[in-house]
Write an enzyme that holds these catalytic residues in place. Sequence first.
Site, PDB file in Angstrom:
ATOM      1  N   ASP A  85      30.881  15.491   2.928  1.00  0.00           N
ATOM      2  CA  ASP A  85      29.759  15.792   2.045  1.00  0.00           C
ATOM      3  C   ASP A  85      29.671  14.907   0.817  1.00  0.00           C
ATOM      4  OD1 ASP A  85      31.956  16.618   0.633  1.00  0.00           O
ATOM      5  OD2 ASP A  85      31.686  18.737   1.104  1.00  0.00           O
ATOM      6  N   GLU A 138      33.338  17.411  10.284  1.00  0.00           N
ATOM      7  CA  GLU A 138      33.454  18.505   9.311  1.00  0.00           C
ATOM      8  C   GLU A 138      32.064  18.990   8.884  1.00  0.00           C
ATOM      9  OE1 GLU A 138      34.978  18.292   5.180  1.00  0.00           O
ATOM     10  OE2 GLU A 138      36.673  19.448   5.863  1.00  0.00           O
ATOM     11  N   GLU A 144      27.877  18.159  -3.561  1.00  0.00           N
ATOM     12  CA  GLU A 144      28.283  18.113  -2.157  1.00  0.00           C
ATOM     13  C   GLU A 144      27.554  19.117  -1.270  1.00  0.00           C
ATOM     14  OE1 GLU A 144      30.354  17.978  -4.714  1.00  0.00           O
ATOM     15  OE2 GLU A 144      31.572  16.167  -4.467  1.00  0.00           O
ATOM     16  N   HIS A 151      39.802  18.316 -10.082  1.00  0.00           N
ATOM     17  CA  HIS A 151      38.963  17.149 -10.377  1.00  0.00           C
ATOM     18  C   HIS A 151      37.485  17.391 -10.124  1.00  0.00           C
ATOM     19  CE1 HIS A 151      37.866  16.051  -6.221  1.00  0.00           C
ATOM     20  NE2 HIS A 151      38.936  16.716  -5.940  1.00  0.00           N
ATOM     21  N   ARG A 185      33.624  17.916 -10.054  1.00  0.00           N
ATOM     22  CA  ARG A 185      32.590  17.697 -11.079  1.00  0.00           C
ATOM     23  C   ARG A 185      32.170  18.990 -11.753  1.00  0.00           C
ATOM     24  NH1 ARG A 185      30.480  13.560  -7.870  1.00  0.00           N
ATOM     25  NH2 ARG A 185      30.086  11.652  -9.013  1.00  0.00           N
ATOM     26  N   HIS A 243      43.559  12.875 -11.162  1.00  0.00           N
ATOM     27  CA  HIS A 243      42.532  12.076 -10.498  1.00  0.00           C
ATOM     28  C   HIS A 243      42.267  10.847 -11.353  1.00  0.00           C
ATOM     29  CE1 HIS A 243      38.690  11.700  -8.184  1.00  0.00           C
ATOM     30  NE2 HIS A 243      39.377  12.390  -7.303  1.00  0.00           N
TER      31      HIS A 243
HETATM   32  N1  UDP Z   1      45.751  13.986  -2.081  1.00  0.00           N
HETATM   33  C1  UDP Z   1      46.577  12.868  -2.137  1.00  0.00           C
HETATM   34  N2  UDP Z   1      47.207  12.560  -3.318  1.00  0.00           N
HETATM   35  C2  UDP Z   1      47.062  13.300  -4.446  1.00  0.00           C
HETATM   36  C3  UDP Z   1      46.209  14.447  -4.397  1.00  0.00           C
HETATM   37  C4  UDP Z   1      45.567  14.761  -3.200  1.00  0.00           C
HETATM   38  O1  UDP Z   1      46.731  12.169  -1.139  1.00  0.00           O
HETATM   39  O2  UDP Z   1      47.650  12.946  -5.475  1.00  0.00           O
HETATM   40  C5  UDP Z   1      45.061  14.307  -0.836  1.00  0.00           C
HETATM   41  C6  UDP Z   1      45.198  15.730  -0.349  1.00  0.00           C
HETATM   42  O3  UDP Z   1      46.296  15.847   0.519  1.00  0.00           O
HETATM   43  C7  UDP Z   1      43.886  15.992   0.368  1.00  0.00           C
HETATM   44  C8  UDP Z   1      42.933  15.063  -0.321  1.00  0.00           C
HETATM   45  O4  UDP Z   1      43.679  14.126  -1.059  1.00  0.00           O
HETATM   46  O5  UDP Z   1      43.933  15.618   1.732  1.00  0.00           O
HETATM   47  C9  UDP Z   1      42.063  15.889  -1.239  1.00  0.00           C
HETATM   48  O6  UDP Z   1      41.299  15.056  -1.972  1.00  0.00           O
HETATM   49  P1  UDP Z   1      40.417  15.541  -3.173  1.00  0.00           P
HETATM   50  O7  UDP Z   1      41.042  16.727  -3.808  1.00  0.00           O
HETATM   51  O8  UDP Z   1      40.175  14.319  -3.983  1.00  0.00           O
HETATM   52  O9  UDP Z   1      39.025  15.883  -2.507  1.00  0.00           O
HETATM   53  P2  UDP Z   1      38.401  17.141  -1.776  1.00  0.00           P
HETATM   54  O10 UDP Z   1      39.347  17.587  -0.724  1.00  0.00           O
HETATM   55  O11 UDP Z   1      38.132  18.171  -2.823  1.00  0.00           O
HETATM   56  O12 UDP Z   1      37.141  16.595  -1.189  1.00  0.00           O
END
Ligand code: UDP
Length: 378
Positions: free
Chosen positions: A99, A121, A135, A216, A218, A248
């Site tokens: 998304d 997804e 998103e 992180h 928004r 982040h």
């Molecule tokens: N992740 C990572 N390193 C970090 C923090 C998170 O590799 O320091 C991974 C985590 O395992 C997950 C993904 O990043 O698979 C999540 O990303 P994020 O939280 O940025 O985005 P969202 O999942 O909310 O779209």
Amino acid sequence: MPVPRRVLTIFGTRPEAIKLFPLLHALAGDARFASRVCVTGQHRGMLDQVLTLSGIVPDHDLAVLQPGQSLDQLVARLLTGAGAVLDREAPDLVVVQGDTATAMAGALAAYHRHIPVVHVEAGLRSGDIHQPWPEEVNRRIIATLAALHCAPTPRAAAALWAENVDPAAVHVTGNTVVDALHWVRARLAAEPRLAGPIAQLQARFAGRRIVAVTCHRRENWGAGMGGIATALAQLAERDDVALVAPLHHNPLARAAMQEQLGEFPNVALVEPLDYPAFVHLLDIAHLVLTDSGGVQEEAPALGTPVLVLRETTERPEGVEAGTARLVGTDPQAILAEANRLLGDPAAHADMARAHNPFGDGHSAGRIVELMARLAPAA
Ligand code: UDP
């Protein structure tokens, strides 16, 4: 010899890369497809870490990241950039995931060229167009134009049916994040050095229970982050706990944490971790506090209780399975729930039963078969 189908996969952020590398590995090993990759660079360092780890070498890199650009500017650059790559590549199928602005713009550019879109997804919905923002609307836009909707769970498929998406185009595949998690755990087992800085922090905080934190989103920038940081500062007063928070890259997502938590000896604010190191952190953590989507899917598979720092979630399966709980961003609510889990072993054990409603680790293979049906080799 049948001519392989040309697939262009478009992505640009760390979570997309994590959820797509299992599919890219499967496509690369399948003679029915010629797989090409376009990254947009919506994230930079965090995206590149995952590309290096998984051995994915992009064929195109739009490098759209610019400091301080508005969402309008970002989407405009993504749309025209992805469109130009599509004109050059002329693929038979385009794959997008989730998304993000990248996924939405990539899907729209493909639609403009009458190229069928595979949405990995698909069907996550919070029901609130402002959370997660933007998103929730990105994924609804993709749902209106995709030719194949790969829903991670039955609930996600039902959400698409409820929006009158053609049921024949919707399939429950599981979430490829579980494929990625299995792959990376095997790598960690073979190469423990991939745990990186987490191994040192484990030694530094020996005797304390580790609480992992990521936030992180928004919609949490500003007041939400302030509330979260206030709760964490109070939690850090406990001498049986250590907080580990990979920050982040976005300055707006870091500021409150750095201001309120920079001085505690039992708080480690670290740079974004490589994926294996982060998975190791989730594995050893007593609990995780997060507003991330992907982490809500990974932690249940590792048996780590999750407190979700959001008012709503489009992943209620974790809450229903009992491994996640919504606590929002109010400091008192966060503290009360974290202290309860730290103080009551039975409550912790209840949430820590490893269970994963999001997938079985074989999602990528299912998606490849569905793609082969959608676009049979000529
Ligand atoms: N992740 C990572 N390193 C970090 C923090 C998170 O590799 O320091 C991974 C985590 O395992 C997950 C993904 O990043 O698979 C999540 O990303 P994020 O939280 O940025 O985005 P969202 O999942 O909310 O779209």
